[in-house]
Scaffold this active site. Structure first.
Site, PDB file in Angstrom:
ATOM      1  N   HIS A 118      29.326  43.895  46.667  1.00 18.97           N
ATOM      2  CA  HIS A 118      29.105  45.019  45.755  1.00 18.97           C
ATOM      3  C   HIS A 118      27.684  45.056  45.187  1.00 18.97           C
ATOM      4  O   HIS A 118      27.078  46.129  45.070  1.00 18.97           O
ATOM      5  CB  HIS A 118      30.128  44.961  44.610  1.00 18.97           C
ATOM      6  CG  HIS A 118      30.508  46.304  44.087  1.00 18.97           C
ATOM      7  ND1 HIS A 118      31.705  46.559  43.465  1.00 18.97           N
ATOM      8  CD2 HIS A 118      29.857  47.493  44.090  1.00 18.97           C
ATOM      9  CE1 HIS A 118      31.773  47.830  43.103  1.00 18.97           C
ATOM     10  NE2 HIS A 118      30.654  48.412  43.467  1.00 18.97           N
ATOM     11  N   TYR A 150      37.451  48.092  41.102  1.00 18.07           N
ATOM     12  CA  TYR A 150      38.049  49.369  40.706  1.00 18.07           C
ATOM     13  C   TYR A 150      39.512  49.198  40.317  1.00 18.07           C
ATOM     14  O   TYR A 150      40.115  50.112  39.749  1.00 18.07           O
ATOM     15  CB  TYR A 150      37.975  50.398  41.854  1.00 18.07           C
ATOM     16  CG  TYR A 150      36.602  50.795  42.294  1.00 18.07           C
ATOM     17  CD1 TYR A 150      35.460  50.399  41.607  1.00 18.07           C
ATOM     18  CD2 TYR A 150      36.429  51.589  43.428  1.00 18.07           C
ATOM     19  CE1 TYR A 150      34.198  50.765  42.041  1.00 18.07           C
ATOM     20  CE2 TYR A 150      35.181  51.963  43.866  1.00 18.07           C
ATOM     21  CZ  TYR A 150      34.066  51.547  43.177  1.00 18.07           C
ATOM     22  OH  TYR A 150      32.825  51.922  43.622  1.00 18.07           O
TER      23      TYR A 150
END
Length: 280
Positions: free
Chosen positions: A110, A52
């Site tokens: 992730h 991010y």
């Protein structure tokens, strides 16, 4: 305005709120202010990720906040390109340097990236980082039962949490049942579906009117009653407060079924099937 959000206990003993703030695209000073607003309103779980590119923003909000660090639960995630053990170790350290934090409360892989066949060594890196005090609780995102079973079989350690795509159009009933049977918490990403584009329809509208709540509140209450942790993203203080104001009403069994029945086999937002999807 703390203590608005109930908590659950993960399988390793750490407590975690049942609603957190998703921070995707919250960056820079505006992002810091949005996260500070959420903390002031009562959020204690903040979800981020290496990819991010905002771990620094999250860390700055933590430093500026008047809430004690130990009361917060800060999450980040290991990207797919760093699954190799040594790279994973370095990336965890880099995540902490970016955020200027001494530890993460929760650190997740992730995606499994099964074609690479390296998620077990990435998991071992998380295990070792936890032993070193860099992480309090370790988990994964988007792992299927076969991936989760392999982690425990080869390392002896099961994840505390699995963050998965979960929303009314893809309710993940079988995966959630597997998590429950194996004492792994379920966390929902994109709990509304992205952009709320599909939710201004019945049964959401009818149920919302019945309870004098917004459609978003109805959906987040559905997640809560499923037993899932949700991490809705919002930069707006008004929406942030709305999203955690769901503990003064309940959906009955019929309402829960009407929402769950919206699920569909092709309900994934971007067709990101963990059996084949590769994240880098």
């Amino acid at each position: 305005m703390g203590n608005l959000i109930p908590e659950i206990i993960l399988n390793d003993g750490m407590s975690i709120p049942v609603i957190g703030l998703g921070s995707y695209k919250l960056k820079g000073n505006n992002g810091v202010n949005s996260i500070l607003s959420a903390i002031d309103i009562g959020y204690r779980l903040i979800d981020s990720a290496y990819n991010y590119e905002n771990e620094g923003t999250v860390g700055e909000a933590v430093r500026r906040s008047s809430v004690l660090r130990e009361e917060l639960r800060i999450t980040s995630k290991l990207p797919g390109r760093y699954h190799e053990y040594d790279k994973a170790v370095t990336t965890i350290q880099e995540s902490l340097y970016r955020a200027n934090l001494d530890y993460y409360d929760l650190y997740l892989i992730h995606w499994p990236n099964p074609k690479q066949e390296q998620y077990v060594e990435a998991w071992q890196a998380l295990i070792d980082a936890k032993k070193q005090g860099l992480i309090r609780s370790i988990g994964v995102c988007n792992f299927l039962p076969e991936h989760l079973e392999r982690l425990e079989k080869e390392t002896g350690v099961k994840p505390s949490i699995n963050q998965i795509e979960l929303h009314p159009f893809f309710n993940q009933a079988e995966q959630r049942k597997w998590h429950e049977e194996n004492s792994i918490a379920t966390e929902s990403w994109s709990p509304f579906t992205r952009g709320l584009k599909d939710i201004n329809i019945d049964p959401f509208q009818t149920i919302a009117i019945q309870h004098n709540k917004t459609i978003s509140q109805v959906i987040l209450r559905w997640h809560y009653q499923l037993g899932a942790i949700s991490i809705p993203k919002s930069a707006s203080p008004a929406r942030q407060l709305e999203n955690i104001s769901i503990f003064d009403f309940s959906l009955d069994d019929a309402e829960m079924r009407k929402i769950s029945d919206l699920t569909r086999p092709d309900g994934r937002i971007n067709n990101q099937d963990p059996a084949t999807y590769e994240e880098f």
